[in-house]
Scaffold this active site. Structure first.
Site, short mmCIF file in Angstrom:
data_model
loop_
_atom_site.label_atom_id
_atom_site.label_comp_id
_atom_site.label_asym_id
_atom_site.label_seq_id
_atom_site.Cartn_x
_atom_site.Cartn_y
_atom_site.Cartn_z
N HIS A 16 44.75 -19.83 52.88
CA HIS A 16 44.55 -18.26 51.82
C HIS A 16 43.77 -19.79 50.69
CE1 HIS A 16 45.23 -15.17 54.33
NE2 HIS A 16 46.33 -15.54 54.93
N ASP A 68 43.27 -15.89 46.38
CA ASP A 68 43.43 -15.15 48.10
C ASP A 68 41.76 -16.31 48.55
OD1 ASP A 68 43.67 -15.37 50.78
OD2 ASP A 68 45.67 -13.97 50.22
N GLU A 96 50.13 -18.04 57.02
CA GLU A 96 48.73 -17.73 57.82
C GLU A 96 48.26 -19.28 57.32
OE1 GLU A 96 48.11 -13.83 58.53
OE2 GLU A 96 47.71 -13.96 56.19
C1 ACM Z 1 50.40 -11.36 54.91
O1 ACM Z 1 51.30 -10.57 54.82
N1 ACM Z 1 50.10 -12.73 54.78
C2 ACM Z 1 51.85 -12.36 54.20
#
Ligand code: ACM
Ligand code: ZN
Length: 753
Positions: A268, A195, A331
């Site tokens: 991420h 991440d 995201e």
């Molecule tokens: C997430 O909670 N961004 C998958």
């Protein structure tokens, strides 16, 4: 004695005198997750040092587990004889199903696979005293109640997730976590390894992932929404070596748990880009992220990036034999792609519409690579945007719409909606809870989860493989806290995915869980206990107090004092006719058991009056429904998912209150939640219309708590009906978490003087 396969010998069951038998403990069957059927019969099986295990090679994992469990847990040393038998039974159709028969003469475990037998062993384990868990069972013998259990899972995918990027947890701890999954008959561990805040898996070809991407300069302290944000100034990081990972994967296999690694892309990715800046669009040097959220530096879909990712995945595939590889996909803000010549050229060259289709191109290309290696991808539900990669399995987290859309397109789905699966949310609305990301997900809500969305036909619901609890660790810095957040909600989830709907019953679950606490303690699991808390609800007959467990008393006060053994015993709903501060707690005959429940009830002109909404609240954030807006109770300042806040996703609201007769109104106030990190925004405009047709804006009042926006209007108008117009904030702007998504509106009490 080394444990050899095909250990045959003959039965010599020690004959115990009946007086001795009478002194021995018999464990009643209280199994978690609930089995399909239990039929108790007369008598007991005596497990002692003349008991043995007999099995074929096929059942090696299960038989070994059982032998080690008994011998490590007690002074009982199993002999080579056949009183516990593992039997192949091809009539048991579910590969994870089993039949467990306990009679005075023998224990028979029938299954069609080792995995089924393993789950029989986990059930048998719960028929033994919890002292086996920590080797404190000292007797030489134990009686096990005779019974027959027939059991099989409701869903094939039964998982728990753990984020080790935001905070790192030791391999020893991950083994303990996997042990707990297996005990609860879960079969998948989703390991979130990369991440923005850290890259946690050793990749030999790219040493900077270890030297740079695994470490951050410092970490945010307190909540993301705090103003100003503060940092601890301490470097933080670590990673798992490939040797450790191999050992863990092998360990998980002995628990019939598959580990699915997650390598996040294209978003991420800030930690990876900080190590190799050319992976990003600009090539600029950036740092591993030190706070939480969504970041704009994502992988640039150029050839050199794909080469990097394919090399990374090659090493990942050698470590993880799982059918599925999770590639993230959530995201990923498109800001950098919009301003990147290479990205824009690629869009043109491939004839793509926009950056969303570019994301689909990215994911599809990775999917093809993995499919060619015999693997399947899982992605978060954003992979539906811009077209779905042809064979992808979707992990639905932003509600259940993604699941419905994917299943309708004949794609497999795993359910992890925030509303029922995010165990990083608060589990109690008690103010003493440790800091969490936000939200509110109590045990009962997890337990009540139905992984099959209502919108799906029976045929399409076959695409729902199962569900999983997610544990994101921004606010979970140590292993004790992982356990606190995971337990007991993981246990509720195990019953959601394992047990048949008609065997589920929350009250009964709570009884079994209360009993199970002893086992969790023996396992040294730091579970949260909210079973002894009081819950309050305003009903037409008054304010009702309830608690979950039996044989306890609720005592309460209405004068602000702390309830004690001598306080009034609650027996019927409490009538509210004025402002009231209610305090209550659960007691046994000797002492107070749980935390004190406290509720201020504000008696105002709209209290209990009729409310109509133009649109139902989102079913995941239903609060107490429309009437919850006038029940005299304000929602929590930190838990927008509690019983008071009503959540609406993207819609404008019209709320009408009928005061029953015309009344003089001095002021009207209400409040909105405002947590931009969670995509919740106060509305852009709030107005009210009175009987005479005049409409006025309702304006913000100063409030030091930035996560709540208070609004109020002062008037001297008489009106019976009040019609509120609440305009949703709109689309979340670039640079914010959830950019491009619709904003949520959360509203609670509307009070009138
Ligand atoms: C997430 O909670 N961004 C998958
Ligand atoms: Zn680019």
């Amino acid at each position: 004695m080394p444990f050899k396969k095909r250990a045959y010998l003959f039965v010599f069951i020690t004959f115990l005198s009946s007086t001795l038998m009478a002194q021995m403990e018999v464990v009643t069957p209280e199994i978690l997750p609930a089995p399909s059927s239990i039929i108790k019969s007369k008598g007991n099986f005596v497990l002692n040092s003349s008991t043995g295990i007999i099995y074929d090679d096929e059942f090696e994992v299960s038989a070994n587990f059982l032998k080690n469990y008994i011998e490590n847990g007690s002074a009982i040393q199993l002999q080579k004889n056949n009183s516990i038998q593992f039997l192949k039974d091809e009539n048991i159709l579910s590969p994870e199903g089993y039949k467990l028969e306990i009679s005075p003469k023998h224990i028979k475990i029938s299954a069609n696979s080792d995995q089924g037998a393993f789950y029989a062993v986990q059930t048998l384990r719960q028929l033994l005293p919890e002292t086996f868990e920590n080797s404190t069972f000292k007797d030489k013998s134990i009686l096990i109640q005779c019974l027959t259990i027939i059991d099989e899972p409701q869903f094939t995918y039964r998982g728990m997730h753990l984020d080790v990027a935001r905070h790192f947890f030791s391999i020893e701890f991950i083994k303990k976590y996997i042990d707990a999954l297996a005990m609860l008959k879960m079969n998948t561990f989703h390991w979130h390894l990369t991440d923005d805040q850290g890259w946690r898996i050793e990749i030999k070809k790219y040493p900077k992932l270890q030297n740079i991407a695994a470490f951050r300069k410092e970490t945010l302290i307190g909540h993301y929404n705090s103003d100003p944000q503060k940092y601890d100034g301490k470097p933080y990081g670590d990673f798992y070596t490939q040797e450790q990972i191999k050992d863990l994967v092998a360990y998980a296999k002995t628990r019939h748990v598959t580990i699915i690694p997650e390598i996040e892309m294209p978003g991420h990715a800030q930690a990876a880009i900080s190590a190799y800046p050319k992976l990003g669009c600009s090539g600029d040097q950036i740092d591993v992220a030190t706070k939480w959220g969504v970041f704009e530096d994502i992988f640039c879909p150029k050839e050199s990036t794909f080469e990097f990712l394919e090399n990374v995945l090659d090493e990942v595939l050698l470590l993880f034999p799982s059918k599925y590889i999770h590639i993230g996909g959530d995201e990923a803000p498109k800001t950098k792609w919009k301003n990147c010549t290479q990205c824009q050229e690629l869009i043109k060259k491939e004839g793509l519409q926009d950056e969303h289709e570019l994301q689909n191109y990215f994911i599809t290309r990775i999917e093809k690579y993995l499919n060619n290696k015999g693997r399947q991808i899982i992605g978060w539900d954003e992979i539906l945007e811009g077209g779905l990669a042809p064979n992808a399995t979707v992990m639905s987290w932003r509600g259940t719409q993604g699941a419905v859309e994917a299943a309708k397109k004949n794609h497999q789905v795993i359910m992890t909606p925030t509303s029922h699966s995010y165990f990083d949310y608060y589990q109690s609305d008690n103010d003493s809870e440790p800091l969490a990301i936000g939200g509110f997900l109590p045990l009962e809500k997890v337990y009540g989860f139905n992984p099959i969305p209502k919108e799906l036909t029976e045929e399409k619901s076959n695409y729902i493989l199962g569900a999983q609890g997610n544990l994101w660790t921004e606010y979970i810095a140590d292993e004790q806290q992982v356990e606190y957040m995971a337990f007991p909600r993981m246990i509720a989830m195990s019953e959601v995915v394992w047990s048949k709907p008609n065997n589920k019953n929350y009250a009964n679950f709570v009884l079994r869980l209360e009993h199970f606490h002893k086992r969790l303690e023996a396992l040294d699991i730091n579970y949260a206990n909210h079973l002894y808390e009081v819950e309050g609800n305003l009903k037409p007959e008054g304010y009702e107090l309830t608690t979950l467990t039996k044989n306890k008393t609720i005592k309460f006060t209405t004068d602000g004092s702390e309830p004690n053994l001598n306080s009034k015993i609650y027996s019927k709903p409490i009538t509210i006719i004025q402002n009231t501060i209610l305090k209550a707690a659960v007691f046994n005959s000797e002492r107070k058991l749980g935390a004190t429940f406290e509720q201020s009830i504000n008696y105002h002109k709209a209290f209990g009056k009729k409310v109509t909404l133009n649109i139902e609240p989102n079913k995941a954030y239903y609060g107490s429904g429309a009437q919850g807006l006038v029940n005299g109770i304000s929602g929590s300042d930190s838990r927008y998912g509690d019983k008071e806040w009503l959540g609406f996703w993207g819609d404008d609201l019209e709320i009408t209150i009928d005061l029953g007769e015309e009344k003089a109104i001095q002021w009207i106030k209400t409040r909105f939640y405002n947590a931009t990190g969670q995509w919740i925004y106060a509305p852009s405009k709030v107005e009210v219309t009175f009987d005479d047709g005049r409409t006025f804006p309702i304006l913000e009042e100063p409030n030091p708590n930035k996560s709540i926006k208070n609004v109020r209007i002062w008037t001297n108008i008489k009106s019976r009906f009040l019609k509120f117009h609440i305009k949703n904030y709109g689309i979340i702007p670039d640079g914010q978490q959830g950019a491009g998504q619709k904003a949520w509106t959360f509203i609670d009490e509307i009070s009138i003087k």
